[in-house]
Design an enzyme around this catalytic site. Structure first.
Site, mmCIF file in Angstrom:
data_model
loop_
_atom_site.group_PDB
_atom_site.id
_atom_site.type_symbol
_atom_site.label_atom_id
_atom_site.label_comp_id
_atom_site.label_asym_id
_atom_site.label_seq_id
_atom_site.Cartn_x
_atom_site.Cartn_y
_atom_site.Cartn_z
ATOM 1 N N PRO A 56 34.165 -4.252 -10.065
ATOM 2 C CG PRO A 56 33.831 -4.118 -12.390
ATOM 3 C CD PRO A 56 34.799 -4.623 -11.348
ATOM 4 C CG PHE A 74 31.373 -9.578 -8.598
ATOM 5 C CD1 PHE A 74 31.612 -8.388 -7.929
ATOM 6 C CD2 PHE A 74 32.302 -10.603 -8.489
ATOM 7 C CE1 PHE A 74 32.765 -8.220 -7.164
ATOM 8 C CE2 PHE A 74 33.447 -10.438 -7.733
ATOM 9 C CZ PHE A 74 33.681 -9.247 -7.065
ATOM 10 C CG HIS A 75 35.001 -8.478 -14.380
ATOM 11 N ND1 HIS A 75 36.120 -9.156 -13.956
ATOM 12 C CD2 HIS A 75 35.176 -8.257 -15.704
ATOM 13 C CE1 HIS A 75 36.930 -9.340 -14.979
ATOM 14 N NE2 HIS A 75 36.385 -8.804 -16.043
ATOM 15 C CB SER A 76 36.693 -10.981 -8.893
ATOM 16 O OG SER A 76 36.941 -12.176 -9.597
#
Length: 219
Positions: A56, A74-76
């Site tokens: 997301p 941003f969250h990988s």
């Protein structure tokens, strides 16, 4: 969070604005932005994830002392799938590169500084710069920026894993970015632009400045 909106609680207790991006109801990790400045606009993104680990992102515009600043969160994921990472980084650098406004990326990238997709995130296409490219010890968290004057960077104790630490940056709006800015002693920095001194040395309750052992300042 057991049907409790933790972000709303934090925003109310801290007197901040909050935006909660795509979350577990979208089959992803979730991400949130807390801001001391008004959030003028916000859009949510689910970045390409062919291997299925949806990542997301939030693209918000905040009003910082009258200047509009883009903030990307941003969250990988943790799987480090090569194609996921490639497509996600390309999606985000395209998104960030479309704006000429001052910008900050607050991110969980899971990568090694200076290698692989790092050179997509920090590139001419995205326009983003690393807050401190000499910080060799990162893996999860990164702060990137553009069209802002950076003034400080610090890391607070992380325990045994990298994503339990705090990374903190200071920026000045309304002044041009100085690509030649270098490190300066804390004594040359105005008091109101310094990081708290209580986290120096052994710090407080196990929280202390680490990696560089003290905050870094640029001018």
């Amino acid at each position: 969070m057991g049907m409790r909106d933790t972000t709303q609680y934090l925003a109310e207790e801290l007197g901040m604005w909050v935006d909660q991006g795509p979350g577990p109801d979208k089959n992803t990790w979730g991400c949130a932005l807390l801001s001391k400045f008004p959030i003028v606009n916000s859009t949510h993104h689910l970045t390409p994830s062919p291997a299925g680990e949806l990542a997301p992102a939030i693209h918000a515009v905040i009003d910082a002392y009258g200047e509009l600043v883009d903030v990307y969160v941003f969250h990988s994921g943790q799987e480090e799938d090569v194609e996921d990472r490639k497509q996600q980084s390309e999606y985000m650098f395209t998104l960030m590169g479309q704006s000429s406004r001052p910008a900050i990326l607050l991110s969980y990238l899971v990568m090694e500084p200076g290698k692989g997709n790092y050179n997509t995130w920090v590139s001419e296409k995205s326009g983003m710069r690393d807050i401190d490219a000499s910080d060799w010890d990162r893996w999860c968290e990164y702060i990137l920026y553009k069209n802002l004057r950076r003034s400080g960077y610090a890391r607070l104790s992380r325990g045994t894993v990298t994503d339990t630490e705090l990374q903190v940056g200071k920026f000045v709006v309304g002044q041009p970015e100085d690509l030649s800015a270098g490190l300066v002693p804390e004594a040359e920095v105005p008091q109101d632009m310094r990081f708290p001194s209580l986290f120096k040395g052994e710090g407080v309750r196990g929280h202390f400045y680490h990696v560089f052992d003290e905050p870094r300042y640029y001018a």
